[in-house]
Every structure is written in structure tokens, then in C-alpha cells.
Design an enzyme around this catalytic site. Structure first.
Site, PDB file in Angstrom:
ATOM      1  N   GLY A 133      55.897 -30.192  17.753  1.00 18.08           N
ATOM      2  CA  GLY A 133      55.888 -29.537  16.669  1.00 18.08           C
ATOM      3  C   GLY A 133      56.545 -30.435  15.416  1.00 18.08           C
TER       4      GLY A 133
ATOM      5  CB  CYS B 205      56.031 -34.168  21.539  1.00 17.38           C
ATOM      6  SG  CYS B 205      56.421 -35.263  20.332  1.00 17.38           S
ATOM      7  CE1 TYR B 206      61.286 -29.497  16.857  1.00 15.84           C
ATOM      8  CE2 TYR B 206      61.203 -27.908  18.491  1.00 15.84           C
ATOM      9  CZ  TYR B 206      61.741 -28.238  17.512  1.00 15.84           C
ATOM     10  OH  TYR B 206      62.729 -27.563  16.769  1.00 15.84           O
TER      11      TYR B 206
ATOM     12  CD  GLU C  33      49.245 -31.892  23.842  1.00 10.83           C
ATOM     13  OE1 GLU C  33      49.666 -32.263  24.983  1.00 10.83           O
ATOM     14  OE2 GLU C  33      49.850 -31.623  22.789  1.00 10.83           O
TER      15      GLU C  33
ATOM     16  N   GLY D 129      23.338 -10.198  16.954  1.00  6.17           N
ATOM     17  CA  GLY D 129      22.567 -11.014  17.796  1.00  6.17           C
ATOM     18  C   GLY D 129      22.910 -12.314  17.865  1.00  6.17           C
TER      19      GLY D 129
ATOM     20  CG  ASP E 264      31.131 -15.041  18.991  1.00  6.22           C
ATOM     21  OD1 ASP E 264      31.029 -15.807  19.902  1.00  6.22           O
ATOM     22  OD2 ASP E 264      31.742 -15.252  17.738  1.00  6.22           O
ATOM     23  CB  SER E 265      28.423  -9.410  17.993  1.00  9.35           C
ATOM     24  OG  SER E 265      27.093 -10.014  17.534  1.00  9.35           O
TER      25      SER E 265
ATOM     26  NE  ARG F 139      31.709 -16.163   1.572  1.00 11.47           N
ATOM     27  CZ  ARG F 139      31.331 -16.675   2.901  1.00 11.47           C
ATOM     28  NH1 ARG F 139      31.753 -15.423   3.739  1.00 11.47           N
ATOM     29  NH2 ARG F 139      30.890 -17.409   3.328  1.00 11.47           N
TER      30      ARG F 139
ATOM     31  CG  ASP G  43      -4.045 -35.470  -9.824  1.00  9.51           C
ATOM     32  OD1 ASP G  43      -3.158 -36.457  -9.373  1.00  9.51           O
ATOM     33  OD2 ASP G  43      -5.369 -35.785  -9.386  1.00  9.51           O
TER      34      ASP G  43
ATOM     35  CD  GLU H   5      26.954 -20.669   6.120  1.00  6.54           C
ATOM     36  OE1 GLU H   5      25.813 -20.700   5.670  1.00  6.54           O
ATOM     37  OE2 GLU H   5      26.689 -20.437   7.468  1.00  6.54           O
TER      38      GLU H   5
HETATM   39  N1  LIG Z   1      23.618  -8.015  10.406  1.00  7.70           N
HETATM   40  C1  LIG Z   1      24.470  -7.620  11.159  1.00  7.70           C
HETATM   41  N2  LIG Z   1      24.459  -6.391  11.758  1.00  7.70           N
HETATM   42  C2  LIG Z   1      25.466  -5.808  12.415  1.00  7.70           C
HETATM   43  N3  LIG Z   1      26.779  -6.515  12.456  1.00  7.70           N
HETATM   44  C3  LIG Z   1      26.830  -7.948  11.671  1.00  7.70           C
HETATM   45  C4  LIG Z   1      25.689  -8.458  11.294  1.00  7.70           C
HETATM   46  N4  LIG Z   1      26.111  -9.701  10.866  1.00  7.70           N
HETATM   47  C5  LIG Z   1      27.549  -9.795  11.216  1.00  7.70           C
HETATM   48  N5  LIG Z   1      27.757  -8.486  11.780  1.00  7.70           N
HETATM   49  C6  LIG Z   1      29.238  -8.394  12.520  1.00  7.70           C
HETATM   50  O1  LIG Z   1      29.949  -9.339  11.983  1.00  7.70           O
HETATM   51  C7  LIG Z   1      30.629  -9.939  13.331  1.00  7.70           C
HETATM   52  C8  LIG Z   1      31.145 -11.467  12.736  1.00  7.70           C
HETATM   53  O2  LIG Z   1      29.831 -12.203  12.771  1.00  7.70           O
HETATM   54  P1  LIG Z   1      29.943 -13.673  13.238  1.00  7.70           P
HETATM   55  O3  LIG Z   1      28.617 -14.447  12.679  1.00  7.70           O
HETATM   56  O4  LIG Z   1      31.326 -14.275  13.250  1.00  7.70           O
HETATM   57  O5  LIG Z   1      29.930 -13.538  14.916  1.00  7.70           O
HETATM   58  P2  LIG Z   1      28.491 -13.254  15.654  1.00  7.70           P
HETATM   59  O6  LIG Z   1      27.285 -13.048  14.869  1.00  7.70           O
HETATM   60  O7  LIG Z   1      28.711 -12.098  16.867  1.00  7.70           O
HETATM   61  O8  LIG Z   1      28.525 -14.549  16.505  1.00  7.70           O
HETATM   62  P3  LIG Z   1      27.898 -16.073  16.015  1.00  7.70           P
HETATM   63  O9  LIG Z   1      29.314 -16.456  15.654  1.00  7.70           O
HETATM   64  O10 LIG Z   1      27.322 -16.867  17.063  1.00  7.70           O
HETATM   65  O11 LIG Z   1      27.066 -16.174  14.743  1.00  7.70           O
HETATM   66  C9  LIG Z   1      29.681 -10.066  14.305  1.00  7.70           C
HETATM   67  O12 LIG Z   1      30.158 -10.076  15.401  1.00  7.70           O
HETATM   68  C10 LIG Z   1      29.079  -8.463  14.172  1.00  7.70           C
HETATM   69  O13 LIG Z   1      30.028  -7.646  14.697  1.00  7.70           O
HETATM   70  O1  LIG Z   2      30.565 -14.034  10.262  1.00  3.50           O
HETATM   71  C1  LIG Z   2      30.608 -14.927   9.376  1.00  3.50           C
HETATM   72  N1  LIG Z   2      30.983 -14.225   8.153  1.00  3.50           N
HETATM   73  C2  LIG Z   2      30.904 -15.219   7.053  1.00  3.50           C
HETATM   74  O2  LIG Z   2      31.302 -14.531   5.989  1.00  3.50           O
HETATM   75  C3  LIG Z   2      31.020 -16.501   7.123  1.00  3.50           C
HETATM   76  N2  LIG Z   2      31.185 -17.539   6.260  1.00  3.50           N
HETATM   77  C4  LIG Z   2      31.023 -18.729   7.198  1.00  3.50           C
HETATM   78  N3  LIG Z   2      30.800 -18.279   8.349  1.00  3.50           N
HETATM   79  C5  LIG Z   2      30.558 -19.160   9.412  1.00  3.50           C
HETATM   80  O3  LIG Z   2      31.734 -19.881   9.777  1.00  3.50           O
HETATM   81  C6  LIG Z   2      31.877 -21.183   9.907  1.00  3.50           C
HETATM   82  C7  LIG Z   2      32.394 -22.220   8.851  1.00  3.50           C
HETATM   83  O4  LIG Z   2      32.039 -21.703   7.753  1.00  3.50           O
HETATM   84  P1  LIG Z   2      32.490 -22.621   6.479  1.00  3.50           P
HETATM   85  O5  LIG Z   2      32.565 -24.203   6.720  1.00  3.50           O
HETATM   86  O6  LIG Z   2      31.306 -22.483   5.186  1.00  3.50           O
HETATM   87  O7  LIG Z   2      33.666 -21.998   6.007  1.00  3.50           O
HETATM   88  C8  LIG Z   2      30.228 -21.314   9.936  1.00  3.50           C
HETATM   89  O8  LIG Z   2      29.873 -21.390  11.348  1.00  3.50           O
HETATM   90  C9  LIG Z   2      29.917 -20.458   8.962  1.00  3.50           C
HETATM   91  O9  LIG Z   2      28.458 -20.276   9.277  1.00  3.50           O
HETATM   92  C10 LIG Z   2      30.709 -16.919   8.211  1.00  3.50           C
HETATM   93  N4  LIG Z   2      30.666 -16.170   9.411  1.00  3.50           N
HETATM   94  N1  LIG Z   3      54.702 -34.346  17.993  1.00  3.84           N
HETATM   95  C1  LIG Z   3      55.892 -33.782  17.972  1.00  3.84           C
HETATM   96  O1  LIG Z   3      56.328 -32.925  18.890  1.00  3.84           O
HETATM   97  C2  LIG Z   3      56.804 -34.663  17.105  1.00  3.84           C
HETATM   98  C3  LIG Z   3      58.463 -33.904  17.354  1.00  3.84           C
HETATM   99  C4  LIG Z   3      59.448 -34.431  16.249  1.00  3.84           C
HETATM  100  N2  LIG Z   3      58.982 -33.728  14.933  1.00  3.84           N
HETATM  101  C5  LIG Z   3      59.195 -36.103  16.072  1.00  3.84           C
HETATM  102  O2  LIG Z   3      58.652 -36.747  15.210  1.00  3.84           O
HETATM  103  O3  LIG Z   3      59.658 -36.782  17.153  1.00  3.84           O
END
Ligand SMILES: Nc1ncnc2c1ncn2[C@@H]1O[C@H](COP(=O)(O)OP(=O)(O)OP(=O)(O)O)[C@@H](O)[C@H]1O
Ligand SMILES: O=c1[nH]c(=O)c2[nH+]cn([C@@H]3O[C@H](COP(=O)(O)O)[C@@H](O)[C@H]3O)c2[nH]1
Ligand SMILES: NC(=O)CC[C@H](N)C(=O)O
Ligand SMILES: [Mg+2]
Length: 533
Positions: free
Chosen positions: A61, A88-89, A182, A236, A239-240, A308, A470, A531
Site C-alpha cells: 500500500g 510489503c506494507y 505477485e 453478442g 461477457d453477455s 452516450r 483523374d 475508443e
Molecule cells: N446492442 C445491445 N443490445 C443489448 N444489450 C447490449 C447491447 N450493447 C451492449 N449491451 C449491454 O451492455 C453490456 C455491456 O457491454 P460490454 O461491451 O461491456 O460487454 P459485452 O458486450 O457483453 O462484452 P464485450 O466486452 O466482449 O463486448 C452488455 O453486457 C449488454 O448487457
Molecule cells: O460497453 C461499453 N460501453 C461503453 O460505453 C464503452 N466505451 C468504451 N468501451 C470499451 O471499454 C474499453 C476501454 O475504452 P476507452 O479506452 O475508450 O475508455 C474498450 O474496450 C472500449 O471498447 C465501452 N464499452
Molecule cells: N509497496 C508498498 O507496500 C510500500 C509500503 C510503504 N508505503 C513503503 O514505502 O515502504
């Protein structure tokens, strides 16, 4: 009944976070050797924990233990009788609580590699370094140090700068190390953590995704009950999709996946996702084509955050409407909303560092979940909230999701809308989509897809002059972006060959209407984001 959650059913090492940059890596390293681990802030009280860890690791820390406002571990953890390892800490905390004079500011900061010499005593004291060489390279990052050996301890390792670089209690399973096991810069660090978790704590290495699936399905069934209906936004993305498949295994058609076509998806995205999720994975999926509403609402909106916000809000309207339709069909209330939250999101919200600044309104397309919960009165279900991304991918493989889907680059919820700079129109989205398709196909053909963290084409609607056949042209610019990254928090531009970029550029200019230039974005993150907006 005890709820089926991982820390109740897998031997768990608790990591108490003192605010180090690396705390989550401790958790990761343990899970890599199939030992389940969870992280909580150092302010956690034992009395509020509600489960029994097999062992406890105190992280590093940024504070100095002797400072007035430095955080301290609840003393009750030391009386629990389970093994403790201070890093460490964490080591300094162990020494400081025994005597305030044990830790001082060192004369030199020690940052980087150090050579550690181990000393053996026999018995349990040696268990931390068991099987490791006597001379090891370790990685240090500290300014403070132990100036006395705490009472009751042995010194089991020293470096030139740190006389008490590793200590072990003579009779109790309490250990402390000044270095960071780690990080990969400590080559024997993984083995050391294994020695602690498995050898000293006796944790079983049972944390595997196949074990997790069974447990999680039981948990979901208990949570949702025999009749509950669950709505899920499914994009698609990895995660989802993984979350949706898990829900389907647990409750079948009572899980309702909704994919929204927001008019800003990639080429053929909705059709492909529909096909794969419905046909191959048996997920109960509805595709809602709301593209016209989205594009109409984006008219005249130039500001990224405004875009957004609008998209996030519109998504919610669509989901609420779908929830009502499902209810009308089933004559039962939709009580739950599925979200694909991952462990890094959880870590960010619970770590001791405090909240970080908002650069973009990100997660889940501008807080879909929060507003659905407030509006429709839904409860949240998050089957992946204990998992790291690579674990989610492994889970996906175990659930027979195709490698192609499991290995997909992330795609943001607002989609191409944040890859068309400024105002979004259908024509601009079409151009970005077409260019993106060319770029990604060529990346795949070149065998580079899995090597790249994320890649896409964006449209800069500024115009540049060119000459084609051209004729003078005055047209838009395509920006290509591709990055290498571990965690999407930092990234570097992907080092394509000159030849590759030239070929992509030629194809895009020839094939995409309204484009006469192609540029490759060489910006790292930071300062750039992944992005464009
Ligand atoms: N077009 C869409 N339709 C429905 N849900 C969506 C759509 N786009 C995003 N979402 C929702 O927003 C969430 C966040 O999107 P995000 O891109 O972080 O995750 P992801 O699409 O599941 O996976 P990945 O990070 O691989 O793209 C999704 O898990 C989904 O629940
Ligand atoms: O689900 C999402 N909703 C969003 O509004 C959104 N904005 C950025 N990203 C994704 O996040 C990662 C980091 O993106 P940035 O460097 O642009 O912040 C990258 O993987 C981006 O594609 C999003 N994912
Ligand atoms: N990386 C650490 O945990 C640092 C611990 C403490 N802050 C130090 O400087 O010694
Ligand atoms: Mg996505």
C-alpha cells in the site's frame, strides 16, 4: 441454508487490500493455480465478514504504517488462527503492530530488482520458501523498512538494502515479505504464493470453471426460484453471451435475452449473433430493431457524452418495453435483470484507493442496470461478478461457446456511434461499418486477430482533397485503430507492418464510398483512450 457462493464452497484466501496497485494480481495469481481468492478493503471488520478464509494475505500500500492516518488491519484477523502473509506494507503492518519502533523510513527507496538470500531454520518456518532456491531475484517497491526483527520471529531472507526482507514467526503461521511475489518480475513469486496458499494454508486447488458452472447454476436457481423470469441485455459480446448461456442452462426459457439493434452495429452483427445464440447455444433471444429510433434521436447531437446519454436512455426504453411484452405473454412479473459485471468492476468499486475519475460514461451503456432497477423495480443478477476476463473466456469454452465468439474483441454498447466523430448519420455509420469490415477481415486473413486486443475503423467526417481516376475528390477520412493491451486500462498501438497498412488503406479508399484517405492512429492509452469518443 448457506448461499452457494464461491467463498462458501471453495477454500478461499482473503486478500486485504491496503491500496497497492498490485493487489488484484495476488488474487489472480492464486486463481491461476486453482485456489479461489477474494479481495476486500483493509477496512473490512472480521465480525462483518460472514465466511471463513483459509488464509489471509495483507497487500502492499502507498501509506507508511507509522503515519497518523495510515490504515490498519482489524486486530481480530490476527487472532483468527489462520495463516497470514504480509506483503510489503502488509509485512510492515505485522511488524508495526508488535512494536511501533519496528518500522522506519529507509534512507534509500528500493524500487526494482533485488537479490534475496534465504536462510533455513527447519520446520514450518521454512515452508514459505520450500522448493525455492536460496538465492532469488525479487521485485521491490518501498521506501520504509523494518529496522528490528519483531519479537518471536526469524529472519528467513535478507537483501543488501533490507536486513529483514522476509520473516516468519517461530511458532505461528505468520509470514512477512518486503518484496512483491505477485508481479512477474519476481520469478519464483508464483511458487511462493502456492507455498503459502496450498502448503501453509492447506487450501485445495479446486477452483476450476467446470466446478464453478455447477455451483453457479444452483445459485441462480435458488435466487430466481421456480417461476421467476429474468431479462438480459445481450450484445453478442463475450461477457453477455457467457452470462446468457449460463442463465439458459440454469432456467431455460425463463431467461429472456434481448439484443437491440441500435443502428450502429457492425456489418451483419445482429443476424450473426441471432443465429449463433439462438441456434447454436439455444438461448431464448429476441432481436429488437430500434435502429431508426436510435438514428433519429442522434440527429443533431455532436457531443460524445450527449450521444452516450441518449443511447443509454434509449436502450432502457427498449428494455422496459420488452419487459412489459414478456409480462403480457407470461402473465408473470419479470423480477430480475441480468448484468455481465466482471470482477475488475467489483474490485474498482471496493478497492481502498477510492473512486477514480470518470473519463467517459462507460459501463453498461450508461447505467442501464441502475435505471431499469429504479424504473421497473428489477433485481440484479450478476453471474460473472467473481470472475476475471480470462476466467469468463474459459467458462465460455466449458459451456461449448465457439472459440471464435469467446475470443472476440470487445465492442462498446454505443457501437459505431462513438466511432463516427461528431454527429451520427446513417451514411457515416455505413462508411465506418464498411471500412471496419474490410479492416477486420484483413486482420483475420493475416492471422493477427488473436494477437490484437481490439481493432476497428472509425470515421472522421472532416474532408480532405484527393484525386481518384483523374478527378478531384473532397471526401472523409477513415481512422484505423488497433491496440495491444492486458487489461484495457492501458494500451499501445499494434505494430502492423507498413505493407499491411498500405494494403488495408488501398482497399478502403477503393471500396468505401465517400472516403479518400486512411490514417493509422499511433496514440497509446494514456493519453488516448481506446475508443475515439
Ligand atoms: N446492442 C445491445 N443490445 C443489448 N444489450 C447490449 C447491447 N450493447 C451492449 N449491451 C449491454 O451492455 C453490456 C455491456 O457491454 P460490454 O461491451 O461491456 O460487454 P459485452 O458486450 O457483453 O462484452 P464485450 O466486452 O466482449 O463486448 C452488455 O453486457 C449488454 O448487457
Ligand atoms: O460497453 C461499453 N460501453 C461503453 O460505453 C464503452 N466505451 C468504451 N468501451 C470499451 O471499454 C474499453 C476501454 O475504452 P476507452 O479506452 O475508450 O475508455 C474498450 O474496450 C472500449 O471498447 C465501452 N464499452
Ligand atoms: N509497496 C508498498 O507496500 C510500500 C509500503 C510503504 N508505503 C513503503 O514505502 O515502504
Ligand atoms: Mg460489447
Amino acid at each position: 441454508m448457506t448461499e452457494v457462493i464461491p467463498h462458501n464452497s471453495f477454500d478461499t484466501i482473503l486478500v486485504l487490500d491496503n491500496g497497492s496497485q498490485y493487489t488484484h494480481l495476488i488474487t489472480r495469481r492464486l486463481r491461476e493455480i486453482n485456489v479461489y481468492s477474494e479481495m476486500l478493503p483493509c477496512t473490512q471488520k472480521l465480525a462483518d465478514l460472514g465466511w471463513s478464509p483459509k488464509g489471509i494475505i495483507l497487500s502492499g500500500g502507498p501509506y507508511s504504517v507509522y503515519e497518523k492516518d495510515a490504515p490498519h488491519i482489524d486486530p481480530a484477523f490476527f487472532d483468527l488462527g489462520v495463516p497470514i502473509l504480509g506483503i510489503c506494507y502488509g509485512l510492515q503492518e505485522i511488524a508495526h503492530r508488535l512494536h511501533a519502533d519496528n518500522v522506519v523510513a529507509g534512507t534509500a527507496r528500493e524500487y526494482g530488482h533485488a537479490d534475496l538470500q534465504a536462510t533455513r531454520f527447519g520446520g514450518h518456518v521454512d515452508k514459505l520458501f520450500e522448493g525455492l532456491e536460496d538465492a532469488m531475484t525479487v521485485w521491490m517497491s518501498h521506501g520504509d523498512k523494518l529496522c528490528n526483527l519483531p519479537e518471536g520471529f526469524h529472519t528467513i531472507g535478507t537483501t543488501k538494502n533490507s536486513e529483514y526482507a522476509a520473516i516468519a514467526h517461530q511458532t505461528e503461521p505468520v509470514y512477512g515479505i518486503q518484496f512483491h511475489p505477485e508481479v512477474t518480475h519476481t520469478p519464483q513469486g508464483g511458487q511462493l504464493l502456492k507455498n503459502f496458499a496450498v502448503g501453509i494454508c492447506g487450501a485445495q486447488q479446486t477452483w476450476t470453471m467446470s466446478e464453478f458452472i455447477g455451483q453457479e447454476i444452483t445459485r441462480i436457481r435458488n435466487l430466481v426460484g421456480p417461476t421467476g423470469q429474468v431479462l438480459g441485455a445481450v450484445s453478442g459480446g463475450v461477457d453477455s453471451t457467457v452470462a446468457a448461456k449460463l442463465m439458459t442452462e440454469a432456467i431455460g426459457d425463463r431467461f429472456h435475452a434481448v439484443l437491440v439493434d441500435n443502428g450502429c452495429m457492425r456489418l451483419n452483427e445482429c443476424a450473426v449473433v441471432k443465429d449463433v445464440l439462438q441456434k447454436q447455444l439455444g438461448i431464448n433471444l429476441t432481436v429488437v430493431d430500434a435502429s431508426e429510433e436510435f438514428l433519429a434521436g442522434l440527429k443533431g447531437v455532436h457531443d460524445p457524452e450527449q450521444k452516450r446519454k441518449f443511447i443509454g436512455g434509449k436502450f432502457i426504453d427498449v428494455f422496459e418495453e420488452e419487459a412489459r411484452k414478456i409480462e403480457a405473454k407470461n402473465a408473470g412479473k419479470v423480477e430480475w435483470f441480468l448484468q455481465g459485471t466482471l470482477y475488475p468492476d467489483v474490485i474498482e468499486s471496493i478497492s481502498f484507493k477510492g473512486p477514480s475519475q470518470t473519463i467517459k460514461t462507460h459501463h453498461n451503456v450508461g447505467g442501464i442496470a441502475e435505471r431499469l432497477i429504479a424504473g421497473h423495480g428489477l433485481k440484479l443478477i450478476e453471474p460473472l461478478r467473481e470472475l476475471f476476463k480470462d476466467e469468463v473466456r474459459e467458462l465460455g469454452r466449458q459451456l461449448n461457446i465457439s472459440p471464435e465468439l469467446v475470443g472476440r474483441h470487445p465492442f462498446p454498447g454505443p457501437g459505431l456511434a462513438i466511432r463516427v466523430l461528431g454527429e451520427v448519420t446513417k451514411e457515416k455509420v455505413d462508411a465506418a461499418r464498411h471500412a471496419d469490415h474490410i479492416f477486420i477481415s484483413m486482420i483475420r486473413e493475416a492471422g493477427l486477430y488473436d494477437d490484437i486486443g481490439q481493432a476497428y475503423a472509425a470515421l472522421d467526417p472532416s474532408r480532405a482533397v484527393g484525386v481518384m481516376g483523374d478527378k478531384r475528390v473532397y471526401a472523409n477520412i477513415i481512422l484505423l485503430r488497433a491496440i495491444s493491451t492486458k487489461d484495457f486500462m492501458t494500451a499501445t498501438p499494434y505494430p502492423f507492418s507498413y505493407e499491411f497498412l498500405t494494403k488495408v488503406s488501398t482497399r478502403i479508399v477503393n471500396e468505401v464510398q465517400g472516403v479518400c484517405r486512411v490514417a493509422y492512429d499511433f496514440t497509446s492509452k494514456p493519453p488516448g483512450t481506446i475508443e475515439m469518443e
